[in-house]
Design an enzyme around this catalytic site. Structure first.
Site, PDB file in Angstrom:
ATOM      1  N   TYR A   1       1.061  -0.924  -0.212  1.00 55.25           N
ATOM      2  CA  TYR A   1       0.396  -0.342   0.018  1.00 55.25           C
ATOM      3  C   TYR A   1       0.749   1.258  -0.100  1.00 55.25           C
ATOM      4  O   TYR A   1       2.201   1.400   0.406  1.00 55.25           O
ATOM      5  CB  TYR A   1      -1.204  -0.239   1.318  1.00 55.25           C
ATOM      6  CG  TYR A   1      -1.954  -0.549   1.012  1.00 55.25           C
ATOM      7  CD1 TYR A   1      -2.804  -0.719   0.174  1.00 55.25           C
ATOM      8  CD2 TYR A   1      -2.260  -1.966   2.356  1.00 55.25           C
ATOM      9  CE1 TYR A   1      -3.967  -1.874   0.042  1.00 55.25           C
ATOM     10  CE2 TYR A   1      -3.374  -2.332   2.431  1.00 55.25           C
ATOM     11  CZ  TYR A   1      -4.471  -2.289   1.335  1.00 55.25           C
ATOM     12  OH  TYR A   1      -5.710  -2.741   1.586  1.00 55.25           O
TER      13      TYR A   1
ATOM     14  N   GLU B   1      -5.779  -1.247   7.948  1.00 53.53           N
ATOM     15  CA  GLU B   1      -5.464  -1.257   9.723  1.00 53.53           C
ATOM     16  C   GLU B   1      -4.832   0.538  10.015  1.00 53.53           C
ATOM     17  O   GLU B   1      -4.282   0.179  11.599  1.00 53.53           O
ATOM     18  CB  GLU B   1      -5.036  -2.281   9.808  1.00 53.53           C
ATOM     19  CG  GLU B   1      -6.092  -3.133  10.555  1.00 53.53           C
ATOM     20  CD  GLU B   1      -6.404  -3.994   9.111  1.00 53.53           C
ATOM     21  OE1 GLU B   1      -7.678  -3.686   8.297  1.00 53.53           O
ATOM     22  OE2 GLU B   1      -5.612  -4.573   8.747  1.00 53.53           O
TER      23      GLU B   1
ATOM     24  N   ASN C   1      -9.462   1.179  -2.530  1.00 56.61           N
ATOM     25  CA  ASN C   1      -9.908  -0.212  -1.714  1.00 56.61           C
ATOM     26  C   ASN C   1     -10.840  -0.079  -1.321  1.00 56.61           C
ATOM     27  O   ASN C   1     -11.137  -0.089  -0.769  1.00 56.61           O
ATOM     28  CB  ASN C   1      -8.828   0.187  -1.075  1.00 56.61           C
ATOM     29  CG  ASN C   1      -8.294  -1.841  -0.227  1.00 56.61           C
ATOM     30  OD1 ASN C   1      -8.016  -2.252  -0.991  1.00 56.61           O
ATOM     31  ND2 ASN C   1      -8.969  -0.932   1.123  1.00 56.61           N
ATOM     32  N   GLU C   2     -11.521  -1.838  -2.115  1.00 57.57           N
ATOM     33  CA  GLU C   2     -12.847  -2.346  -1.002  1.00 57.57           C
ATOM     34  C   GLU C   2     -14.151  -1.226  -1.344  1.00 57.57           C
ATOM     35  O   GLU C   2     -14.771  -1.463   0.011  1.00 57.57           O
ATOM     36  CB  GLU C   2     -12.273  -2.091  -0.065  1.00 57.57           C
ATOM     37  CG  GLU C   2     -11.587  -3.684   0.345  1.00 57.57           C
ATOM     38  CD  GLU C   2     -10.907  -4.522   1.303  1.00 57.57           C
ATOM     39  OE1 GLU C   2     -11.213  -3.310   2.426  1.00 57.57           O
ATOM     40  OE2 GLU C   2     -11.064  -5.756   1.858  1.00 57.57           O
TER      41      GLU C   2
ATOM     42  N   GLU D   1      -6.481 -10.589  -1.269  1.00 63.81           N
ATOM     43  CA  GLU D   1      -6.153 -10.288  -0.515  1.00 63.81           C
ATOM     44  C   GLU D   1      -6.215 -12.158   0.444  1.00 63.81           C
ATOM     45  O   GLU D   1      -8.065 -11.748   0.919  1.00 63.81           O
ATOM     46  CB  GLU D   1      -7.386  -9.465   1.076  1.00 63.81           C
ATOM     47  CG  GLU D   1      -6.179  -7.869   0.832  1.00 63.81           C
ATOM     48  CD  GLU D   1      -7.145  -6.996   1.377  1.00 63.81           C
ATOM     49  OE1 GLU D   1      -8.179  -7.643   2.594  1.00 63.81           O
ATOM     50  OE2 GLU D   1      -6.835  -4.982   1.400  1.00 63.81           O
TER      51      GLU D   1
ATOM     52  N   TYR E   1      -0.169  -9.646  12.891  1.00 64.33           N
ATOM     53  CA  TYR E   1      -0.950 -10.527  12.125  1.00 64.33           C
ATOM     54  C   TYR E   1      -0.764 -12.179  12.140  1.00 64.33           C
ATOM     55  O   TYR E   1      -2.021 -12.751  11.027  1.00 64.33           O
ATOM     56  CB  TYR E   1      -0.890  -9.863  10.064  1.00 64.33           C
ATOM     57  CG  TYR E   1      -2.003  -9.630   9.987  1.00 64.33           C
ATOM     58  CD1 TYR E   1      -3.337  -8.446   9.698  1.00 64.33           C
ATOM     59  CD2 TYR E   1      -3.011 -10.653   8.641  1.00 64.33           C
ATOM     60  CE1 TYR E   1      -4.080  -8.703   9.529  1.00 64.33           C
ATOM     61  CE2 TYR E   1      -3.830 -10.575   8.270  1.00 64.33           C
ATOM     62  CZ  TYR E   1      -4.279  -9.528   8.653  1.00 64.33           C
ATOM     63  OH  TYR E   1      -5.487  -9.373   7.600  1.00 64.33           O
TER      64      TYR E   1
END
Length: 654
Positions: A78, A124, A182-183, A263, A328
């Site tokens: 990103y 996030e 994004n999304e 993803e 993560y």
């Protein structure tokens, strides 16, 4: 002879930056045969996510080499807009923010790049990567055709994308695909004009050859608003589900072309006060195999998570901020350690392609430097001349962080009590108006904490005319969903009994700069001790120093810092903002300390801002460096905490 000399000179040009070889490079989509074409040949990528903003530049090569040796063809990263444009028109692409160097390094290692350019990224990350200064216009509609928003996006992309164009694959660089937004299908606006605007903007700066794509959750409802003709639609989904059904969702938008999971979740995110997320290796390996045996393309999110240094963590709604660690449960740990999951996924990848030969870079060694004694410098209120050198901003009613152009960290709001409060009197935040956590004192005597979504009232005592100090902490802006316009500070009035408090002095605190220059002890105890409850103390600064042991080779090494007896705060080492600690809440107890911020030639300086209660005065006043992480020690889990909605999934904190 001249022709031979010209050919010789051309051969010396770097491949990919204007050479003849670069002209032959191509990457595109073969719709007839449902795959990508790389240099005219069928191609399937196996990729992993790494965020350069979460890994120190010092370790970029180590992490990228480990990803290459796992069998990956590509990485995905990103671009956080707010990481590079902290203030309007002031761009930073140096040091840990040197995106071009990161992409060139990937290219040298032999990794392709899938670039997720935004402008919104989620991730996030604070405000999903959007700059907080956008909120200076309170009515702005983010991620839409709002003219003010589009003007800012156009300026930013006009700076970023020309830097990326030479790094596109057809120009000899590593970037094979660029994601637009994004999304977006998960966002309430559903503004097709906005997506068309971005598509036109990206094409203007990057040209017509680059593959532009979108990513959305694997369902028709998300793809309805997230997909746009001319942008290749991909999906994301977790392990353990029905792979065939997930890719059928993509086929609803893209009847022909390569199957892509952009993803594929190798783990999951954490929130303060919830258990650390762990996703079984066997489940991930099984689903990865199912994806690859279909010939599909996949990006593993995350392959290494890294760290939310400083104030960069995001939050979800109902308001729940994410911790400093972004481990993560990924194949490579927060510190880049090789895990069982790494080798299991490498074995699956090896069934479908030849793995690189040669050694895998080892896990970096960790060193336990032991305890470091800390000493009190003084309460935050004693350093106001240093922390807020321009003095307070005066306002009848409280102003938000955006209104005073303080985007991160802390702001001190001060007024005086309008009446005697000999009996306990309720101090109330209407409309859940503390964003996000307020530490309240009267004449230096701590009174308690008001926290967004948790507590809106405390009882205080004090005399008329006494200073009422409200230190507000921004704990991270919402990164997902319709509440990205997350204003910080006192976003509504405070009332004392039935009286609305007015006539505020507002101090924006530049703690990071002051820590970098060094703080000297104020030597005052009276204002920072005592109080009506031993549970709270006024926010206070502490300092300590330690040296790296001599005579031991290969030091300094990575380490972890823990906070025995401390409550909640922020820590800097040698001026580097390591992040937030909150061990009494969990799940994270230790913070990762990369070796590159430590020095062996002189003493290392530690500065701690403890917001509530330190061990100093009742037990050993120290922090401790250890050689093992502890990010899975939830101490304050609430069983009635509502479920959290993020990343297109309902999450049960259990």
């Amino acid at each position: 002879m001249l022709l031979l000399r010209a050919a010789w000179l051309l051969a010396l040009l770097p491949v990919g930056f204007g050479s003849a070889n670069a002209i032959q490079r191509s990457f595109g989509i073969d719709y007839d045969n449902n795959h990508f074409l790389k240099d005219g040949k069928p191609f399937r990528y196996i990729s992993g996510s790494i965020h350069y903003s979460r890994v120190p530049r010092y370790y970029w090569k180590d992490r990228l080499l480990k990803m290459k040796m796992a069998g990956l063809d590509a990485i995905q990263t990103y671009v956080p807009w707010n990481y590079h444009e902290l203030k309007p028109g002031l761009y930073n692409f140096f040091g840990d923010r040197d995106l071009e160097y990161f992409l060139q390094l990937a290219n040298e290692i032999g990794l392709l790049v899938i670039l997720r350019a935004g402008p919104y990224i989620c991730a996030e990350w604070d405000m999903g990567g959007l700059p907080a200064w956008l909120l200076e216009k309170e009515s702005i509609v983010l991620r839409s055709s709002d003219s003010d928003y589009l003007a800012a996006v156009e300026r930013w992309m006009g700076f970023l994308l020309p830097k990326m164009k030479p790094l596109l694959y057809q120009n000899g660089g590593p970037v094979i695909m660029v994601q637009v937004e994004n999304e977006y299908g998960s966002y309430f606006a559903c503004d097709y004009d906005y997506l068309r605007y971005l598509q036109k903007l990206f094409r203007h700066h990057l040209g017509d050859e680059v593959v532009l794509f979108t990513t959305d959750g694997a369902s028709k409802s998300y793809l309805r608003c997230g997909a746009l003709q001319g942008l290749y639609a991909t999906v994301d989904f977790a392990p353990g589900g029905n792979v065939t059904a997930a890719f059928l969702s993509q086929r609803g938008s893209e009847p022909r072309g390569p199957l892509v999971n952009s993803e594929f979740y190798t783990g999951w995110l954490d929130h303060w006060g919830h258990r650390h997320s762990v996703v079984p290796t066997k489940t991930i390996a099984k689903t990865l195999n199912e994806i690859l045996e279909r010939g599909a393309n996949v990006n593993m999110y995350m392959f290494i998570g890294g760290t939310n240094f400083a104030y960069w963590n995001g939050a979800n709604m109902p308001y729940s901020p994410q911790p400093t660690s972004y481990d993560y449960d990924a194949p490579l740990s927060e510190a880049g350690d090789l895990t069982e999951k790494y080798f299991a996924l490498r074995e699956v990848i090896g069934r479908y392609k030849s793995l690189p030969e040669g050694p895998i870079p080892p896990t970096t060694p960790k060193y336990a430097y032991g305890q470091v004694a800390m000493q009190k410098l003084g309460a935050v209120t004693e350093f106001l001349d240093d922390l807020s050198p321009s003095g307070p901003i005066k306002s009848t009613y409280p102003l938000t962080f955006a209104q005073i152009k303080q985007y991160f960290g802390f702001v001190l709001y001060r007024t005086t009590l309008p009446k005697n409060c000999t009996e306990q009197t309720p101090l109330f935040s209407a409309l859940n108006g503390v964003h996000d956590r307020a530490y309240i004192s009267v004449d230096g005597v701590p009174q308690g904490v008001i926290e967004r979504g948790k507590s809106s009232v405390i009882n205080i005592t004090g005399k008329a005319g006494a200073n009422l100090d409200v230190l507000v902490e921004n704990m991270g802006r919402v990164n997902y969903g319709r509440y990205n316009n997350d204003f910080k500070g006192l976003v509504s009035n405070l009332t004392l009994g039935q009286i609305t408090l007015v006539d505020w002095e507002i101090y924006p605190l530049d703690i990071d700069s002051v820590v970098g220059y060094g703080l000297n002890s104020r030597g005052s105890e009276s204002k920072i001790s005592g109080g009506k409850s031993s549970s709270y103390a006024a926010p206070t600064l502490y300092t300590g120093r330690f040296s790296i042991p001599s005579g031991i080779p290969d030091l300094p090494q990575d380490t972890y810092i823990r906070f025995p007896g401390w409550t909640k705060g922020q820590i800097w080492i040698n001026g580097f903002n390591l992040g937030r600690y909150w061990p009494v809440c969990g799940p994270q107890v230790t913070l990762f300390v990369p070796s590159n911020i430590l020095v062996s030639s002189s003493l290392n300086n530690i500065t701690v801002l403890e917001l509530e209660h330190s061990p100093c005065g009742t037990q050993k006043c120290a922090v401790e460096f250890v050689d093992k992480p502890d990010i899975n020690a939830t101490l304050q889990y609430e069983s009635n905490t509502p479920k959290l909605f993020t990343k297109d999934l309902w999450l049960d904190p259990l």
